[in-house]
Design a protein around this motif. Structure first.
Motif, mmCIF file in Angstrom:
data_model
loop_
_atom_site.group_PDB
_atom_site.id
_atom_site.type_symbol
_atom_site.label_atom_id
_atom_site.label_comp_id
_atom_site.label_asym_id
_atom_site.label_seq_id
_atom_site.Cartn_x
_atom_site.Cartn_y
_atom_site.Cartn_z
ATOM 1 N N SER A 448 0.864 -1.193 0.000
ATOM 2 C CA SER A 448 0.000 0.000 0.000
ATOM 3 C C SER A 448 0.897 1.238 0.000
ATOM 4 O O SER A 448 1.699 1.410 -0.909
ATOM 5 C CB SER A 448 -0.952 -0.021 1.198
ATOM 6 N N ASP A 449 0.798 2.075 1.028
ATOM 7 C CA ASP A 449 1.634 3.279 1.077
ATOM 8 C C ASP A 449 2.843 3.116 1.983
ATOM 9 O O ASP A 449 3.567 4.087 2.245
ATOM 10 C CB ASP A 449 0.801 4.472 1.578
ATOM 11 N N THR A 450 3.060 1.926 2.481
ATOM 12 C CA THR A 450 4.171 1.685 3.413
ATOM 13 C C THR A 450 5.369 1.109 2.675
ATOM 14 O O THR A 450 5.259 0.096 1.973
ATOM 15 C CB THR A 450 3.742 0.704 4.524
ATOM 16 N N VAL A 451 6.499 1.774 2.831
ATOM 17 C CA VAL A 451 7.754 1.315 2.213
ATOM 18 C C VAL A 451 8.683 0.868 3.331
ATOM 19 O O VAL A 451 8.977 1.641 4.254
ATOM 20 C CB VAL A 451 8.410 2.439 1.385
ATOM 21 N N PHE A 452 9.145 -0.368 3.259
ATOM 22 C CA PHE A 452 10.034 -0.865 4.308
ATOM 23 C C PHE A 452 11.159 -1.699 3.699
ATOM 24 O O PHE A 452 11.067 -2.180 2.572
ATOM 25 C CB PHE A 452 9.249 -1.699 5.336
ATOM 26 N N GLY A 453 12.222 -1.839 4.469
ATOM 27 C CA GLY A 453 13.366 -2.625 4.024
ATOM 28 C C GLY A 453 13.677 -3.716 5.034
ATOM 29 O O GLY A 453 13.450 -3.549 6.238
ATOM 30 N N VAL A 454 14.202 -4.841 4.513
ATOM 31 C CA VAL A 454 14.553 -5.969 5.376
ATOM 32 C C VAL A 454 15.949 -6.460 5.006
ATOM 33 O O VAL A 454 16.208 -6.832 3.864
ATOM 34 C CB VAL A 454 13.552 -7.137 5.231
ATOM 35 N N GLY A 455 16.841 -6.433 5.994
ATOM 36 C CA GLY A 455 18.183 -6.974 5.805
ATOM 37 C C GLY A 455 18.326 -8.282 6.572
ATOM 38 O O GLY A 455 17.535 -8.582 7.478
ATOM 39 N N GLN A 456 19.346 -9.060 6.210
ATOM 40 C CA GLN A 456 19.539 -10.342 6.896
ATOM 41 C C GLN A 456 21.007 -10.738 6.889
ATOM 42 O O GLN A 456 21.709 -10.559 5.892
ATOM 43 C CB GLN A 456 18.711 -11.448 6.227
ATOM 44 N N ILE A 457 21.435 -11.262 8.019
ATOM 45 C CA ILE A 457 22.755 -11.885 8.143
ATOM 46 C C ILE A 457 22.537 -13.291 8.700
ATOM 47 O O ILE A 457 21.836 -13.485 9.702
ATOM 48 C CB ILE A 457 23.674 -11.097 9.103
ATOM 49 N N ASN A 458 23.126 -14.286 8.041
ATOM 50 C CA ASN A 458 23.058 -15.675 8.503
ATOM 51 C C ASN A 458 24.412 -16.068 9.079
ATOM 52 O O ASN A 458 25.456 -15.744 8.503
ATOM 53 C CB ASN A 458 22.720 -16.615 7.339
ATOM 54 N N SER A 459 24.403 -16.773 10.193
ATOM 55 C CA SER A 459 25.668 -17.190 10.803
ATOM 56 C C SER A 459 25.463 -18.490 11.575
ATOM 57 O O SER A 459 24.346 -18.808 12.008
ATOM 58 C CB SER A 459 26.198 -16.109 11.741
ATOM 59 N N MET A 460 26.563 -19.211 11.739
ATOM 60 C CA MET A 460 26.551 -20.416 12.560
ATOM 61 C C MET A 460 27.091 -20.139 13.956
ATOM 62 O O MET A 460 27.271 -21.052 14.743
ATOM 63 C CB MET A 460 27.378 -21.508 11.882
#
Length: 548
Positions: A448-460
């Motif tokens: 809709s009118d919402t702009v968002f960002g998603v980051g990710q780091i994977n680790s053991m």
């Protein structure tokens, strides 16, 4: 650009991950093998450490950066043409135009563009010039006069210039000639002795003798004493008079600066308004040092074709390379939800519910009957390992795991060992700023009118994830502001525990997460157990909560 044989770019999304890069390389190689045409893998952003490790491991070069796919001058059909010197005659310029079948010629001094001469300028020299002093005003060289009159230099230096006086015809009797011929004039005469003698006696600067008439020795001697130039031409007087203005140098009639020119890196979209407001038919193209590269005509400009691209591992406009709306999208190969990219016409669109684009690319190799090279198999296997978190992600299908293990056999690697090395490289913070870590694997979405960002780091490693959290948590508000987002989320994913700690930033950012995952209200830490996939677990739940 030829639409049938021109280059096609195969490119993944911004902030590319291992799947985006490796699938682009593999699919470009497949298309080259099948079609024999030019397909080039490119990247739309900086390669992360995990992907760098994979490329180095298999001794593959990283794709070159494709900053945007907006059409530039260098993508157009530029007419390569050498410039002409400013002192050549307009007759020579006309001959050059006919030779190259052009309406405009560049005038250069060395490598510098100083003007342009067009057929219109040459027409003007014939139709609008009524000044009999124009040859001297233009500082016309005698060699130009010799050339247009097919003449012979009997006396004088062809490199000299006619700099004073007017052009006259010595066809009258001596009394009349003495009335209108002046010192330093150029006089066109026939074979009458008295006309020759009169012109020399008045100290004309140049005699043009028609019909290849003989010039008496005493006239030549007198002319030599006065440094008078003598040119003999086979033409009659009328023809000589008609032709002589063609000897004027192009610098006199050329269009001088400021010229409307473009550089190789200029964008076509920015040029349109400028070109429509100018009356010119052709426009010079210069390199970054101001040297002439050629011309672009209105016709070639209007017939220009867009850059052609194949998108892999995405179909969201916000994730696509800059300027995608100006490009021609030929194909989309993806495994994500349907996004909002629009195309001008129908395209080949392959979208499958698997854990990795590389799995689809492997299928396409098999369907085409093309054997997968060892290095390509290694890239595709690594992409599947990365996207499925070594088969732990809920996005992983049986097909993904089966494909990865088959590719591992071709590449000669052990998936578990490769995974550990890749994830260690990808989660390493060594030498990285908070900004670099945040955008190592970051995607932007719009609901809709919402702009968002998603980051990710994977680790053991739990310790490593804790260090990353400490480094980036305070930087998230800056990302929110600098990228004009409403909310920012960052997933710190423990691969072995299959758990994600989610950092939330922005007004109301935590509320939809609380609703979507039944997180206790008022909790400081947002721990999502069993959540490791951004695509299949976090994004669908978050989108649903935002829509409600």
């Amino acid at each position: 650009m030829d639409k049938k044989t021109g280059k096609v770019y195969v490119v993944g999304h911004k902030n590319p991950d291992t799947d985006s890069i490796c699938s682009a390389i593999a699919y470009a190689a497949l298309k080259r093998e099948i079609t024999g045409n030019e397909y080039e893998a490119r990247r739309a952003g900086q390669i992360n450490e995990e992907t760098s490790y994979v490329l180095k491991h298999f001794k593959m070069d990283a794709p070159r950066l494709l900053a945007n796919v907006k059409l530039q001058v260098k993508d157009l059909d530029i007419h390569k043409i050498e410039g002409i010197a400013p002192n050549i005659s307009i007759k020579d310029a006309w001959e050059k135009m006919k030779e190259h079948n052009v309406k405009t010629m560049p005038v250069v001094k060395g490598e510098e563009l100083i003007g342009v001469i067009s057929t219109g300028d040459i027409a003007k020299s014939y139709m609008d010039v009524h000044d009999n002093r124009i040859l001297s005003d233009a500082k016309t060289q005698y060699r130009n006069i010799l050339k247009v009159l097919d003449g012979t230099m009997l006396l004088g230096n062809e490199h000299g210039q006619f700099v004073n006086g007017k052009v006259t015809i010595g066809a009258s009797n001596r009394e009349l000639m003495e009335d209108f011929i002046e010192k330093d004039d150029l006089v066109i005469v026939g074979n009458r002795y008295e006309s020759l003698a009169c012109a020399v006696g008045i100290d004309a600067s140049c005699l043009v003798v028609c019909h290849n008439a003989e010039v008496p020795d005493e006239i030549i001697e007198k002319a030599k004493e006065q440094s008078t130039v003598i040119i003999r031409t086979p033409y009659d007087t009328f023809t000589a008079v008609r032709l002589i203005n063609q000897s004027i140098p192009v610098r006199y009639f050329m269009t001088k600066g400021p010229l409307t020119s473009f550089q190789m890196t200029d964008y076509v979209e920015d040029m349109k308004d400028i070109m429509t407001k100018k009356k010119f038919r052709d426009f010079p193209i210069l390199d970054k040092d101001g040297r002439l590269k050629g011309f672009i005509s209105r016709r070639r400009f209007l017939n220009s074709s867009k850059k052609r691209v194949i998108l892999v591992d995405h179909n969201e406009r916000s994730q696509a390379v800059e300027g995608i709306e100006e490009a021609e999208i030929l194909e989309i190969i993806d495994h994500h939800r349907l996004g909002n990219i629009e195309t001008m016409g129908p395209v080949f669109f392959r979208n499958q519910p698997v854990g990795c684009t590389a799995t689809i690319v492997n299928q396409m190799y098999e369907e085409a009957g093309v054997e997968i090279p060892k290095k390509i198999a290694g890239l595709l296997c690594s992409a599947i390992i990365s996207d499925t978190l070594l088969f732990r992600s809920p996005t992983c299908t049986a097909l993904d795991e089966r494909t990865a293990r088959k590719l591992a056999g071709i590449a000669g690697i052990e998936p578990e060992e490769m995974a550990r090395a890749m994830f260690n490289a990808g989660s390493s913070m060594k030498g990285k700023s908070a900004e670099e870590i945040c955008f190592q694997d970051f995607k932007q979405f719009t609901v809709s009118d919402t702009v968002f960002g998603v980051g990710q780091i994977n680790s053991m490693s739990k310790e490593e994830l804790s260090e990353i959290k400490e480094k980036i948590e305070g930087h998230l508000p800056h990302i929110l502001e600098s990228h004009q987002l409403h909310m920012v989320y960052f997933m710190l994913t423990d691969i072995l525990d299959e758990t994600t700690e989610l950092l939330c930033c922005g007004t109301g950012a935590k509320a939809p997460i609380v609703d979507a995952f039944d997180v206790p209200e008022g909790t400081d830490k947002v721990i999502l157990r069993g959540v490791v996939s951004r695509k299949k677990q976090l994004i669908p739940a978050l989108v649903s909560a935002l829509q409600q």
